[in-house]
Structure formats: structure tokens, C-alpha cells
Scaffold this active site. Structure first.
Site, PDB file in Angstrom:
ATOM      1  N   SER A 146      -2.568  -1.204   9.339  1.00 31.58           N
ATOM      2  CA  SER A 146      -3.542  -1.091  10.430  1.00 31.58           C
ATOM      3  C   SER A 146      -4.865  -1.789  10.132  1.00 31.58           C
ATOM      4  O   SER A 146      -5.717  -1.868  11.008  1.00 31.58           O
ATOM      5  CB  SER A 146      -3.809   0.385  10.723  1.00 31.58           C
ATOM      6  OG  SER A 146      -4.401   0.997   9.595  1.00 31.58           O
TER       7      SER A 146
ATOM      8  N   CYS B 288       2.261  18.404 -19.790  1.00 29.00           N
ATOM      9  CA  CYS B 288       2.500  16.967 -19.948  1.00 29.00           C
ATOM     10  C   CYS B 288       3.449  16.736 -21.117  1.00 29.00           C
ATOM     11  O   CYS B 288       3.161  17.164 -22.240  1.00 29.00           O
ATOM     12  CB  CYS B 288       1.181  16.241 -20.201  1.00 29.00           C
ATOM     13  SG  CYS B 288       1.411  14.522 -20.726  1.00 29.00           S
TER      14      CYS B 288
ATOM     15  N   HIS C  46      -1.528   1.346  -4.280  1.00 29.64           N
ATOM     16  CA  HIS C  46      -1.904   2.754  -4.072  1.00 29.64           C
ATOM     17  C   HIS C  46      -1.033   3.714  -4.881  1.00 29.64           C
ATOM     18  O   HIS C  46      -0.973   4.909  -4.591  1.00 29.64           O
ATOM     19  CB  HIS C  46      -1.848   3.106  -2.579  1.00 29.64           C
ATOM     20  CG  HIS C  46      -2.955   2.470  -1.782  1.00 29.64           C
ATOM     21  ND1 HIS C  46      -2.960   2.415  -0.410  1.00 29.64           N
ATOM     22  CD2 HIS C  46      -4.097   1.851  -2.188  1.00 29.64           C
ATOM     23  CE1 HIS C  46      -4.067   1.784  -0.005  1.00 29.64           C
ATOM     24  NE2 HIS C  46      -4.764   1.432  -1.056  1.00 29.64           N
TER      25      HIS C  46
ATOM     26  N   CYS D  74      -0.641  11.932 -16.214  1.00 25.60           N
ATOM     27  CA  CYS D  74      -1.385  13.006 -16.859  1.00 25.60           C
ATOM     28  C   CYS D  74      -2.868  12.667 -16.792  1.00 25.60           C
ATOM     29  O   CYS D  74      -3.281  11.596 -17.216  1.00 25.60           O
ATOM     30  CB  CYS D  74      -0.935  13.154 -18.314  1.00 25.60           C
ATOM     31  SG  CYS D  74      -1.952  14.320 -19.238  1.00 25.60           S
TER      32      CYS D  74
ATOM     33  N   GLN E  91       0.850  -1.196   0.000  1.00 30.56           N
ATOM     34  CA  GLN E  91       0.000   0.000   0.000  1.00 30.56           C
ATOM     35  C   GLN E  91       0.882   1.241   0.000  1.00 30.56           C
ATOM     36  O   GLN E  91       0.385   2.357  -0.093  1.00 30.56           O
ATOM     37  CB  GLN E  91      -0.877   0.021   1.255  1.00 30.56           C
ATOM     38  CG  GLN E  91      -1.853  -1.134   1.312  1.00 30.56           C
ATOM     39  CD  GLN E  91      -2.442  -1.264   2.718  1.00 30.56           C
ATOM     40  OE1 GLN E  91      -3.425  -0.633   3.047  1.00 30.56           O
ATOM     41  NE2 GLN E  91      -1.821  -2.090   3.536  1.00 30.56           N
TER      42      GLN E  91
ATOM     43  N   CYS F 156       1.347  14.624 -24.056  1.00 30.26           N
ATOM     44  CA  CYS F 156       0.268  15.180 -24.893  1.00 30.26           C
ATOM     45  C   CYS F 156       0.284  16.707 -24.969  1.00 30.26           C
ATOM     46  O   CYS F 156      -0.498  17.301 -25.703  1.00 30.26           O
ATOM     47  CB  CYS F 156      -1.098  14.701 -24.398  1.00 30.26           C
ATOM     48  SG  CYS F 156      -1.632  15.462 -22.854  1.00 30.26           S
TER      49      CYS F 156
ATOM     50  N   GLY G 242       2.777  -4.597   8.978  1.00 33.72           N
ATOM     51  CA  GLY G 242       2.794  -3.154   9.228  1.00 33.72           C
ATOM     52  C   GLY G 242       1.645  -2.389   8.612  1.00 33.72           C
ATOM     53  O   GLY G 242       1.834  -1.294   8.092  1.00 33.72           O
TER      54      GLY G 242
HETATM   55  P1  OAD Z   1      -1.408   2.985   8.980  1.00 36.56           P
HETATM   56  O1  OAD Z   1      -0.678   4.215   9.381  1.00 36.56           O
HETATM   57  O2  OAD Z   1      -2.891   2.999   9.005  1.00 36.56           O
HETATM   58  O3  OAD Z   1      -0.934   1.788   9.912  1.00 36.56           O
HETATM   59  C1  OAD Z   1       0.420   1.545  10.159  1.00 36.56           C
HETATM   60  C2  OAD Z   1       0.552   0.229  10.889  1.00 36.56           C
HETATM   61  O4  OAD Z   1       1.929  -0.013  11.057  1.00 36.56           O
HETATM   62  C3  OAD Z   1      -0.091   0.195  12.280  1.00 36.56           C
HETATM   63  O5  OAD Z   1      -0.763  -1.050  12.450  1.00 36.56           O
HETATM   64  C4  OAD Z   1       1.107   0.299  13.222  1.00 36.56           C
HETATM   65  O6  OAD Z   1       0.920  -0.426  14.435  1.00 36.56           O
HETATM   66  C5  OAD Z   1       2.184  -0.368  12.394  1.00 36.56           C
HETATM   67  N1  OAD Z   1       3.563   0.074  12.689  1.00 36.56           N
HETATM   68  C6  OAD Z   1       4.024   1.286  13.066  1.00 36.56           C
HETATM   69  N2  OAD Z   1       5.348   1.280  13.235  1.00 36.56           N
HETATM   70  C7  OAD Z   1       5.756   0.014  12.962  1.00 36.56           C
HETATM   71  C8  OAD Z   1       7.014  -0.654  12.962  1.00 36.56           C
HETATM   72  N3  OAD Z   1       8.148  -0.020  13.271  1.00 36.56           N
HETATM   73  N4  OAD Z   1       7.034  -1.967  12.646  1.00 36.56           N
HETATM   74  C9  OAD Z   1       5.892  -2.630  12.323  1.00 36.56           C
HETATM   75  N5  OAD Z   1       4.688  -2.061  12.302  1.00 36.56           N
HETATM   76  C10 OAD Z   1       4.618  -0.762  12.609  1.00 36.56           C
HETATM   77  O7  OAD Z   1      -0.829   2.569   7.545  1.00 36.56           O
HETATM   78  P2  OAD Z   1      -1.450   1.613   6.422  1.00 36.56           P
HETATM   79  O8  OAD Z   1      -2.179   0.477   7.041  1.00 36.56           O
HETATM   80  O9  OAD Z   1      -0.372   1.318   5.463  1.00 36.56           O
HETATM   81  O10 OAD Z   1      -3.670   5.090   1.574  1.00 36.56           O
HETATM   82  O11 OAD Z   1      -2.490   2.604   5.770  1.00 36.56           O
HETATM   83  C11 OAD Z   1      -3.254   2.156   4.688  1.00 36.56           C
HETATM   84  C12 OAD Z   1      -3.538   3.285   3.745  1.00 36.56           C
HETATM   85  O12 OAD Z   1      -4.144   4.372   4.455  1.00 36.56           O
HETATM   86  C13 OAD Z   1      -2.326   3.930   3.121  1.00 36.56           C
HETATM   87  O13 OAD Z   1      -1.825   3.219   2.024  1.00 36.56           O
HETATM   88  C14 OAD Z   1      -2.833   5.268   2.712  1.00 36.56           C
HETATM   89  C15 OAD Z   1      -3.632   5.620   3.929  1.00 36.56           C
HETATM   90  O14 OAD Z   1      -4.722   6.434   3.694  1.00 36.56           O
HETATM   91  C16 OAD Z   1      -3.821   6.082   0.682  1.00 36.56           C
HETATM   92  O15 OAD Z   1      -3.251   7.151   0.806  1.00 36.56           O
HETATM   93  C17 OAD Z   1      -4.724   5.738  -0.455  1.00 36.56           C
HETATM   94 ZN    ZN Z   2      -0.800  14.020 -21.194  1.00 35.59          ZN
END
Ligand code: OAD
Ligand code: ZN
Length: 237
Positions: A181, A139, A112, A120, A94, A142, A179
């Protein structure tokens, strides 16, 4: 040993490389400090492109100065080890950073998008773009002005490569979420899909994810320690 492992990574894998996570208990996550509705939606970009582009410019500059950590390197090792014995790693992230690639992972599915690419909005061309993006830029493909945006998925948009991801989930021998959430769909639903396909599920995280109850097994601790230890158990010796 499992032959086809499906790994889903989230911001926790890059946390120890100094790239922030989105949500944490201290309230210091990126989406706790900044409103995603103002920075990460197509509507926000249409309304206020300067602010949206400046936010991603700052994140891109951070990324260029960051380095992969032991968790990224361990996953690259796992990819090589599985391939050398005729198996396969499907690595879906992600994360919009390129730290898996810089650690040596060859095949990474960025569901993501990728911060170091621009797209573009007019012609759809995607190209490597390690620099700032300004609303006035044209761009190169284009020639239209004001149509370049970061090649990232915003809220309300469809994640990338979903068909490929579903096929890989179906064929996996093990599903591992590292890692993340479990707060953002569709990625948060992969564990349930894996279970429905009869695939065993494993969570590696700093602390229990929102969907922790869905996993068969879990291991908690910093990714830079837990991931290399797990990979060593699988492929070491
Ligand atoms: P989150 O910030 O929601 O969650 C991060 C996770 O990593 C949590 O479960 C923490 O406990 C864990 N964590 C933190 N430090 C750590 C470490 N040192 N070792 C292991 N785990 C650790 O991030 P994502 O789940 O990746 O999407 O978030 C999902 C999506 O939400 C992202 O891709 C982004 C966001 O909105 C978009 O922007 C479309
Ligand atoms: Zn373009």
C-alpha cells in the site's frame, strides 16, 4: 530484458493465499481490526507479552495451513530465469510469511522479519520456531527465561538488511513494487530512492497505492493474475 530486477512485495502478494492484508477499503485489514500499538511494539510486548505472543501464535498457525499462490510461483520462476541468463532478482519482502520460499524462491530478504523464527531478546540468537511461543519459555541458546519473541520487526524498530537493500536498489535496472500500500516507511520510500538512482519504477497492485504517483508505470488486478502475466512477458517463449 532487464538483467537486475528489484522486486518489493507486500501483503497483497499473500492475500490470495488467505493471509490477511493490513489495510483495506472495507476496514477488514489486520491493523483495522487489531490495534498495532497493543500488539506490534516493543512496549506492548514488555507490558503484555501474553497478548502479543498469542496474536503471533494465531498468525503462525494460519501460515502453516496456507499455500503459496501463482504470484509467489511466478516470482520464483523469474529468479531462475534471470539467474540462467546471468542476471539477478533481488526479492525484498515486507511479509513475515515463508510463501516465497515455499514457492521456490532461493534468496528472499525479509525486511520485517520471519514469523517462523524466534529471537532471544537477551542473547540475540535467532532460530527456526514453527510452534507457539509462551512467556515462560527458556532460550535454548543462553538459558534465560521469558526472553523469546517472534523474529519480526515491530513499530519503532529498524527493518532488517537495510544496507543490502540500498545497494541492490542502486544497482537495479528496474524497481517493481507488488501488492503493497505504500503506507509504511522505509519500504514506501524505496520507489523514490530508485528514481533518485535513475531506476525505472513499476507498480503491480490490486488498486493504486498511496504512493502510486511516484511510479513510472502501473498495472492493476489480483496478484495471482498480474504477476504471472508480467513474468511470462519478460521470460516466456
Ligand atoms: P497493506 O495491507 O498496507 O497493503 C496491501 C496492498 O495489497 C494494498 O495496496 C492492496 O490494494 C493490495 N492487495 C490486496 N489484495 C491484493 C491482491 N489479491 N493482489 C494484489 N494486491 C492486493 O500491506 P503492506 O503494504 O504489505 O509491517 O503493509 C506494509 C507493512 O505494514 C507490513 O509489512 C506490516 C504492516 O504494518 C509490520 O508489521 C512491521
Ligand atoms: Zn538467549
Amino acid at each position: 530484458m532487464q538483467e537486475h530486477i528489484f522486486v518489493l512485495t507486500g501483503a497483497g502478494v499473500s492475500a490470495e493465499s488467505g493471509l490477511g492484508t493490513f489495510r483495506d477499503k472495507k476496514g477488514e485489514g489486520i491493523w483495522q481490526k487489531f490495534d498495532p500499538m497493543k500488539l506490534a511494539t516493543p512496549e506492548a510486548f514488555a507490558r503484555d507479552p501474553e497478548s502479543v505472543l498469542a496474536f503471533y501464535d494465531a498468525r503462525r498457525r494460519n501460515l502453516i495451513n496456507a499455500k503459496p499462490n501463482a504470484a509467489h510461483f511466478a516470482l520464483a520462476r523469474l529468479e531462475r530465469a534471470l539467474a540462467s541468463r546471468g542476471g539477478r532478482l533481488t526479492l525484498v519482502t515486507q511479509n513475515i510469511d515463508d510463501l516465497h520460499e515455499r514457492a521456490g524462491s532461493k534468496e528472499v530478504i525479509h525486511m520485517h522479519g520471519e514469523l517462523l523464527k524466534a529471537r532471544c531478546q537477551r542473547c540475540g540468537a535467532v532460530r527456526f520456531w514453527p510452534d507457539d511461543i509462551k512467556p515462560s519459555y527458556v532460550c535454548p541458546h543462553c538459558g534465560s527465561a521469558g526472553s523469546l519473541r517472534p523474529h519480526v520487526v515491530w513499530f519503532g524498530e529498524m527493518p532488517l538488511s537495510m544496507d543490502e537493500i540500498d545497494q541492490a536498489l542502486r544497482l537495479a535496472d528496474l524497481f517493481v513494487a507488488i501488492g503493497t500500500s505504500g503506507a509504511v516507511y522505509p519500504a514506501a520510500g524505496f520507489v523514490a530512492e530508485a528514481r533518485a538512482y535513475g531506476v525505472p519504477t513499476f507498480e503491480i497492485n490490486l488498486e493504486a497505492a498511496d504512493n502510486a504517483y511516484c511510479f513510472d508505470e502501473a498495472r492493476y488486478g489480483p496478484a495471482s493474475e498480474t504477476v504471472p502475466a508480467w513474468v511470462e512477458e519478460l521470460v516466456g517463449g
